[in-house]
Design a protein around this motif. Structure first.
Motif, mmCIF file in Angstrom:
data_model
loop_
_atom_site.group_PDB
_atom_site.id
_atom_site.type_symbol
_atom_site.label_atom_id
_atom_site.label_comp_id
_atom_site.label_asym_id
_atom_site.label_seq_id
_atom_site.Cartn_x
_atom_site.Cartn_y
_atom_site.Cartn_z
ATOM 1 N N TRP A 9 0.852 -1.191 0.000
ATOM 2 C CA TRP A 9 0.000 0.000 0.000
ATOM 3 C C TRP A 9 0.887 1.239 0.000
ATOM 4 C CZ3 TRP A 9 -2.860 -3.129 4.065
ATOM 5 C CH2 TRP A 9 -4.028 -3.685 3.520
ATOM 6 N N SER A 29 -1.532 -1.898 -12.811
ATOM 7 C CA SER A 29 -2.877 -2.282 -12.418
ATOM 8 C C SER A 29 -3.755 -2.480 -13.649
ATOM 9 C CB SER A 29 -3.470 -1.190 -11.537
ATOM 10 O OG SER A 29 -4.816 -1.446 -11.260
ATOM 11 N N PRO A 30 -4.565 -3.532 -13.668
ATOM 12 C CA PRO A 30 -4.705 -4.563 -12.642
ATOM 13 C C PRO A 30 -3.522 -5.544 -12.652
ATOM 14 C CG PRO A 30 -6.226 -4.956 -14.465
ATOM 15 C CD PRO A 30 -5.573 -3.665 -14.750
ATOM 16 N N TRP A 73 -11.264 -9.704 -11.320
ATOM 17 C CA TRP A 73 -10.685 -8.447 -10.836
ATOM 18 C C TRP A 73 -11.167 -8.250 -9.395
ATOM 19 C CZ3 TRP A 73 -11.490 -4.498 -15.466
ATOM 20 C CH2 TRP A 73 -10.531 -4.787 -16.450
ATOM 21 N N ASP A 75 -11.291 -5.768 -6.028
ATOM 22 C CA ASP A 75 -11.124 -4.358 -5.637
ATOM 23 C C ASP A 75 -12.031 -4.053 -4.445
ATOM 24 O OD1 ASP A 75 -10.038 -1.849 -5.782
ATOM 25 O OD2 ASP A 75 -11.217 -1.182 -7.490
ATOM 26 N N MET A 79 -9.231 -4.141 -0.820
ATOM 27 C CA MET A 79 -7.897 -3.966 -1.409
ATOM 28 C C MET A 79 -7.226 -2.697 -0.887
ATOM 29 S SD MET A 79 -7.093 -6.410 -3.339
ATOM 30 C CE MET A 79 -8.063 -7.817 -2.872
ATOM 31 N N GLU A 80 -7.897 -1.986 0.000
ATOM 32 C CA GLU A 80 -7.340 -0.756 0.558
ATOM 33 C C GLU A 80 -7.005 -0.965 2.030
ATOM 34 O OE1 GLU A 80 -10.401 2.109 0.019
ATOM 35 O OE2 GLU A 80 -10.388 1.940 -2.174
ATOM 36 N N TRP A 152 -13.127 1.459 -10.962
ATOM 37 C CA TRP A 152 -12.319 0.852 -9.913
ATOM 38 C C TRP A 152 -10.933 1.445 -9.750
ATOM 39 C CZ3 TRP A 152 -13.150 -5.142 -9.441
ATOM 40 C CH2 TRP A 152 -14.439 -5.354 -8.922
ATOM 41 N N SER A 153 -10.530 2.292 -10.639
ATOM 42 C CA SER A 153 -9.153 2.781 -10.560
ATOM 43 C C SER A 153 -9.050 4.119 -9.819
ATOM 44 C CB SER A 153 -8.551 2.917 -11.956
ATOM 45 O OG SER A 153 -9.371 3.719 -12.756
ATOM 46 N N ARG A 155 -10.589 6.307 -6.154
ATOM 47 C CA ARG A 155 -11.494 6.443 -5.012
ATOM 48 C C ARG A 155 -12.426 7.614 -5.289
ATOM 49 N NH1 ARG A 155 -10.548 6.666 0.758
ATOM 50 N NH2 ARG A 155 -11.807 4.820 1.012
ATOM 51 N N LYS A 161 -5.779 4.587 -7.986
ATOM 52 C CA LYS A 161 -5.356 3.394 -7.252
ATOM 53 C C LYS A 161 -5.310 2.183 -8.174
ATOM 54 C CE LYS A 161 -9.812 1.721 -5.741
ATOM 55 N NZ LYS A 161 -10.489 1.016 -4.691
ATOM 56 N N TYR A 163 -5.599 -2.237 -8.606
ATOM 57 C CA TYR A 163 -6.319 -3.394 -8.078
ATOM 58 C C TYR A 163 -5.729 -4.662 -8.691
ATOM 59 C CZ TYR A 163 -9.166 -2.826 -12.359
ATOM 60 O OH TYR A 163 -9.589 -2.688 -13.647
#
Lengths: 190, 304
Positions: A9, A29-30, A73, A75, A79-80, A152-153, A155, A161, A163
């Motif tokens: 992270w 990513s991914p 995939w 997420d 994943m955070e 998903w990439s 926030r 981010k 995944y």
């Protein structure tokens, strides 16, 4: 399938969109990672282990219907570093399964019900979505992939981010479940 | 959840509806997934509060010597600039409910705080958002929202004519005005300019000379303020625009002014039109322009 290590992270508590430890790598990513790595990396609390177990059981349900080809995939807050970011444990894992449906697959109403989103979430703690790769024209499939990547990439605060992606094939699932069992036993020992 | 989140959800909803219509019936599992996702988005949109006001948000960006294009801003300057800006906004907000003392802590400082929620893309700067522990009802404008609007109007008026500046300056607490001066001085001292975007409107200083001129126009020796007592009678009051007309006792001259935002029940004055009374006002004059009057106390009428 060649897999890569799961990046740490970053300071935002997110997987980085490219791996700063290997910036010249083609991997980004991914990240295509091994199932066992996902289980080992994210089984850091009883809540996380419960979600991982649910996810593995969901995979087993897919495998039981003959759906073994494709990839997932992974997420969501799982994943955070959500324990730090939002001071709570993750509640589920977000999964989009891009699958190849076997030719003989003719799901019964019961099987369809078992793949229903709400049922899967309740039973397996998986916020699950499926995309049948062989049933879609390529432009449609590409649009769906772009949609999920766009969703998903980031926030909500626009932080970029990364995944993960894991293969759907079942070779290592039992091993991962056994490993989780082992973790639980060790945890229970005084 | 803010308006931007709502727009993202609406965009996703539109995409999913189209995607569902373009996904063949044979892809049963995929269609089930799209429908589930659509239900989730619909539910999130339906759950959005309709009777709550979104927090006030502003975008404060900088340019000039302390700013390296859109790459970064010297931390020392950035901290001072944002700090002096938030101090100005908090002071204006605090002055809405009571006059500020000349010295000492700004009242309600912790209730009128701004959060830095992000860096602003483009020129380098910050997204600021008012911090509220609890939501306000839709019709309630928070003191911070009002203060952001007034600060923006005040900065804009320093770029306009004396009349516009006198209008807003006369309604601004002297100490709050001084905090705005301090903000401009931080900019001028560091050869910087700023742009403030709030509520769909923006004010932008394009060069440092403009900042210096604005600072000079706000300077105490250009902006004359005095507390005065006037004798005469009210001719009329407009409670919504908080403006009044007052006929002076001596020369029958009619002056126009504003009522301080701190005063309640402004309409009550209309029950006492044409009665002799003494009123307390702040007289503000920019340069040699026409003076502005601000009624600072509710008048006390003689009992009939």
């Amino acid at each position: 399938m060649t897999t890569v290590a799961i990046p740490e992270w970053n300071t935002l508590g997110l997987l980085p969109p490219i791996d700063p430890a290997a910036p010249a790598s083609q991997e980004r990513s991914p990240y295509r990672v091994a199932l066992s790595d996902v289980v080992a990396r994210f089984s850091t609390s009883s809540e996380r282990r419960q979600i991982l177990r649910g996810w593995l059981n969901f995979r087993a349900a897919l495998h039981g219907m003959g759906i073994i080809e494709g990839f997932q995939w992974l997420d969501g807050s799982f994943m955070e570093q959500v324990e730090v970011l939002e001071r709570r444990a993750p509640r589920d894992i977000d999964v989009v399964s891009f699958v190849r449906i076997p030719a003989a697959f003719n799901p019964t109403p019961e099987q369809l019900a078992a793949l229903d989103h709400d049922h899967v979430k309740q039973t397996f703690l998986v916020d699950s979505y499926l995309v049948e790769m062989d049933q879609l024209e390529r432009p449609n499939l590409i649009r769906k992939a772009a949609y999920w990547y766009s969703m998903w990439s980031h926030r909500r605060n626009q932080a970029w981010k990364g995944y993960l992606e894991v293969d759907l094939e079942p070779t290592f699932d039992q091993q991962a479940l056994d490993w989780l069992d082992q973790q639980e036993i060790q945890e229970a020992q005084p | 959840m803010n308006n931007e989140d709502r727009l993202h959800l609406l965009a996703e909803q539109t995409f999913l509806r189209r995607d569902l219509s373009e996904t063949p019936e044979a892809a049963r599992l995929t269609r089930m997934s799209i429908e589930a996702r659509l239900r989730k988005v619909d539910a999130e949109l339906a759950a959005l509060p309709v009777d709550e006001r979104a927090p006030a948000r502003a975008r404060l960006t900088f340019d000039g010597v302390p700013v390296i294009r859109s790459h970064g801003i010297f931390a020392d300057f950035g901290m001072k600039a944002v700090s002096s800006f938030t101090e100005a906004v908090a002071s204006v907000a605090a002055s809405l409910s009571a006059p500020l003392a000349a010295m000492g802590p700004i009242p309600n400082r912790d209730q009128n705080q701004l959060l830095i929620t992000s860096t602003a893309v483009g020129s380098f700067g910050f997204e600021l958002e008012e911090y509220r522990a609890e939501q306000l009802a839709l019709e309630e404008a928070s003191p911070v929202a009002t203060a952001l609007e007034r600060t923006q109007v005040l900065l804009q008026s320093t770029l306009g004519d004396d009349e516009a500046l006198a209008d807003i300056a006369s309604e601004t607490d002297p100490r709050a005005l001084d905090k705005v001066r301090t903000f401009l001085k931080v900019l001028a001292d560091n050869n910087a300019v700023c742009a403030l975007q709030y509520g769909g409107r923006g004010v932008r200083f394009t060069d440092v000379g403009q900042v210096s001129r604005s600072l000079a126009r706000l300077a105490a020796d250009n902006l004359h303020e005095s507390e005065e007592q006037l004798r005469g009678e009210f001719v009329g009051v407009l409670p919504n625009s908080r403006s009044f007309e007052f006929k002076l006792a001596g020369d029958q001259q009619i002056i126009r002014g504003k009522v301080s935002p701190r005063l309640q029940n402004v309409d009550d004055i209309n029950d006492h039109l044409h009665q002799a009374v003494q009123i307390e006002v702040t007289r503000t004059q920019v340069g040699n322009g026409r003076p502005r009057y601000l009624l600072t106390q509710m008048p006390q009428w003689a009992q009939p």
